[in-house]
Design an enzyme around this catalytic site. Structure first.
Site, PDB file in Angstrom:
ATOM      1  N   MET A   1       3.721  -3.387   4.866  1.00  0.00           N
ATOM      2  CA  MET A   1       4.936  -3.975   4.533  1.00  0.00           C
ATOM      3  C   MET A   1       4.372  -5.134   3.614  1.00  0.00           C
ATOM      4  O   MET A   1       3.786  -6.055   4.116  1.00  0.00           O
ATOM      5  CB  MET A   1       5.686  -4.643   5.794  1.00  0.00           C
ATOM      6  CG  MET A   1       6.084  -3.619   6.494  1.00  0.00           C
ATOM      7  SD  MET A   1       7.154  -3.967   8.200  1.00  0.00           S
ATOM      8  CE  MET A   1       8.560  -4.686   7.222  1.00  0.00           C
ATOM      9  N   SER A   2       4.576  -5.019   2.373  1.00  0.00           N
ATOM     10  CA  SER A   2       3.938  -5.887   1.276  1.00  0.00           C
ATOM     11  C   SER A   2       4.941  -7.045   1.188  1.00  0.00           C
ATOM     12  O   SER A   2       4.629  -8.264   0.630  1.00  0.00           O
ATOM     13  CB  SER A   2       3.805  -5.676   0.008  1.00  0.00           C
ATOM     14  OG  SER A   2       5.123  -5.017  -0.613  1.00  0.00           O
ATOM     15  N   GLY A   4       7.979  -6.910  -0.195  1.00  0.00           N
ATOM     16  CA  GLY A   4       8.891  -6.518  -1.258  1.00  0.00           C
ATOM     17  C   GLY A   4      10.060  -5.587  -0.572  1.00  0.00           C
ATOM     18  O   GLY A   4      10.099  -5.214   0.359  1.00  0.00           O
ATOM     19  N   VAL A   5      10.881  -5.330  -1.718  1.00  0.00           N
ATOM     20  CA  VAL A   5      12.212  -4.693  -1.207  1.00  0.00           C
ATOM     21  C   VAL A   5      11.630  -3.129  -0.814  1.00  0.00           C
ATOM     22  O   VAL A   5      12.427  -2.621   0.195  1.00  0.00           O
ATOM     23  CB  VAL A   5      13.229  -4.768  -2.104  1.00  0.00           C
ATOM     24  CG1 VAL A   5      12.809  -3.889  -3.589  1.00  0.00           C
ATOM     25  CG2 VAL A   5      14.349  -3.994  -1.679  1.00  0.00           C
ATOM     26  N   ASP A   6      10.897  -2.650  -1.547  1.00  0.00           N
ATOM     27  CA  ASP A   6      10.426  -1.089  -1.337  1.00  0.00           C
ATOM     28  C   ASP A   6      10.012  -0.793  -0.138  1.00  0.00           C
ATOM     29  O   ASP A   6      10.275   0.259   0.555  1.00  0.00           O
ATOM     30  CB  ASP A   6       9.610  -0.586  -2.651  1.00  0.00           C
ATOM     31  CG  ASP A   6      10.173  -0.687  -3.917  1.00  0.00           C
ATOM     32  OD1 ASP A   6      11.353  -0.768  -3.983  1.00  0.00           O
ATOM     33  OD2 ASP A   6       9.357  -0.793  -5.081  1.00  0.00           O
ATOM     34  N   SER A   7       8.796  -1.392   0.358  1.00  0.00           N
ATOM     35  CA  SER A   7       8.103  -1.288   1.643  1.00  0.00           C
ATOM     36  C   SER A   7       9.083  -1.593   2.720  1.00  0.00           C
ATOM     37  O   SER A   7       8.937  -0.968   3.816  1.00  0.00           O
ATOM     38  CB  SER A   7       6.733  -2.004   1.737  1.00  0.00           C
ATOM     39  OG  SER A   7       7.035  -3.370   1.801  1.00  0.00           O
ATOM     40  N   MET A  25      -0.973  -6.436   4.884  1.00  0.00           N
ATOM     41  CA  MET A  25      -2.474  -6.734   4.735  1.00  0.00           C
ATOM     42  C   MET A  25      -2.455  -8.043   4.349  1.00  0.00           C
ATOM     43  O   MET A  25      -1.781  -8.795   3.316  1.00  0.00           O
ATOM     44  CB  MET A  25      -2.684  -5.808   3.295  1.00  0.00           C
ATOM     45  CG  MET A  25      -2.855  -4.410   3.995  1.00  0.00           C
ATOM     46  SD  MET A  25      -3.372  -3.179   2.388  1.00  0.00           S
ATOM     47  CE  MET A  25      -2.716  -4.057   1.218  1.00  0.00           C
ATOM     48  N   CYS A  97      -6.802   0.044  -4.656  1.00  0.00           N
ATOM     49  CA  CYS A  97      -6.164  -0.475  -3.578  1.00  0.00           C
ATOM     50  C   CYS A  97      -5.354   0.339  -2.530  1.00  0.00           C
ATOM     51  O   CYS A  97      -5.520   0.508  -1.275  1.00  0.00           O
ATOM     52  CB  CYS A  97      -5.261  -1.530  -4.227  1.00  0.00           C
ATOM     53  SG  CYS A  97      -4.372  -2.565  -2.662  1.00  0.00           S
ATOM     54  N   CYS A 195      -2.117  -8.405  -8.641  1.00  0.00           N
ATOM     55  CA  CYS A 195      -1.993  -9.326  -7.822  1.00  0.00           C
ATOM     56  C   CYS A 195      -2.709 -10.590  -7.796  1.00  0.00           C
ATOM     57  O   CYS A 195      -2.320 -11.758  -7.449  1.00  0.00           O
ATOM     58  CB  CYS A 195      -1.627  -9.031  -6.272  1.00  0.00           C
ATOM     59  SG  CYS A 195      -3.326  -8.129  -5.714  1.00  0.00           S
TER      60      CYS A 195
END
Length: 350
Positions: A1-2, A4-7, A25, A97, A195
């Site tokens: 889970m970063s 953001g909306v996608d994860s 992470m 990554c 990033c």
């Protein structure tokens, strides 16, 4: 889970089916950043993103943990980028990554948590082919967001335990789901920069980590004539036009980089055209290379158009012959082979 909306939506969809655990992470030590100073990372995996991920996990009702990947990220991603630019090549940190860090390491962490699979917010798909008894990697349904290019290094063992819950959705649908569920990141902007280089100045970043790379050198034309000087070959990539500061009266592009000699060869755009390339460290998704010459479409950069080509496996590498000339084939970038939506494999342009 970063964060953001996608994860976040991927996590929500997985949680709908049963037990799920959210992992984020930590990639750098926030204590190294003085209060009020600009953080070294952009909008991806920052402290604010980790906070967003925790809020999302609470919203969908799953436990959330932060895993420290500082050492691995420094070695496998940042270190690779610095070494590649220093060697006159153009790296892709997102591939390392995703393949070397996220899947390889998260699968180990998953086992420790008693989890069977790892799900991410990538726009890609995975399916099992009953005929060949292999797992296939496919493009995401949303062509504009497809991220299969960054996942070509995944092995059969990794694909067997991977899930891409949003791979069959369009970005607009993902945001709609996030709004419907009241996720706090529903309208959060996407991250586009590297990033750990949010200002996009990779040359300064490389010079900071490898001062020896910032040595003066020369621009030469294809005949070896000196046409200008520069402050370091690490500043350039094959195909680059802007930032050369050469007053020749005609547009010039970077054709070749000799980092040890600090020599950057420049020339007209048509001199960038190539019909062939060689790739090293090719990963064949099915586990074995094709038996002979194979027709594919090949992509030489993430945003490049697929091009019709024939690929031949040679040892642990491959030779790719294109039907039409390709512009700016850059060593260090990846070339990924497709059969329709299916990723056949990919490797590093030599």
């Amino acid at each position: 889970m970063s964060g953001g909306v996608d994860s976040s939506v991927a996590a929500a969809l997985v949680a709908d089916r049963g037990d799920a655990v959210g992992l984020s992470m930590q990639l750098y030590d926030a204590s190294d950043t003085p209060e009020g100073a600009a953080r070294p990372f952009g909008r991806c995996c920052s402290i604010d993103d980790l906070s967003d991920a925790r809020r999302v996990a609470a919203r969908i009702g799953i436990p959330h943990y932060i895993v420290n990947f500082e050492r691995e990220f420094s070695e496998k991603v940042i270190g690779n980028l610095v070494r590649e630019y220093t060697a006159g090549r153009t790296p892709i940190p997102c591939v390392h990554c995703n393949g070397d860090l996220k899947f390889a390491t998260l699968l180990e962490r998953a086992e420790g948590l008693g989890a069977d699979r790892v799900a991410t917010g990538h726009y890609a798909r995975v399916r099992f082919d009953e005929d060949t008894r292999t797992h296939q990697l496919l493009r995401g349904v949303d062509a504009g967001k497809d991220q299969s290019y960054f996942l070509f290094t995944l092995s059969q063992a990794q694909l067997a335990r991977a899930e891409f819950p949003i791979g069959g959705l369009a970005k607009a649908d993902v945001r709609a789901i996030a709004r419907e569920r009241g996720l706090p990141v529903a309208d959060k902007p996407d991250s586009h920069e590297i990033c750990f280089i949010p200002d996009g100045d990779h040359a300064s970043f490389v010079a900071k980590h490898a001062p020896e790379a910032a040595r003066p050198g020369v621009f030469t034309d294809a005949s070896g004539n000196v046409v200008g000087t520069h402050d370091g070959a690490h500043r350039f990539t094959v195909g680059q036009r802007k930032g050369l500061r050469l007053a020749t009266g005609v547009p010039l592009y970077v054709l070749e980089i000799d980092a040890p000699a600090q020599n950057v060869t420049v020339g007209p755009r048509e001199a960038l055209e190539r019909f062939e390339l060689e790739a090293t460290d090719v990963n064949w998704i099915a586990g074995a290379p094709p038996a002979g010459p194979t027709r594919v479409t090949a992509r030489i950069r993430h945003r490049a158009k697929d091009a019709a080509a024939t690929v031949v496996a040679i040892g642990d590498g491959a030779r790719v012959a294109f039907d039409e000339p390709q512009i700016a084939i850059a060593p260090g970038q990846a070339v990924v082979f497709y059969n329709g939506d299916v990723v056949i494999g990919g490797g590093w342009i030599a």
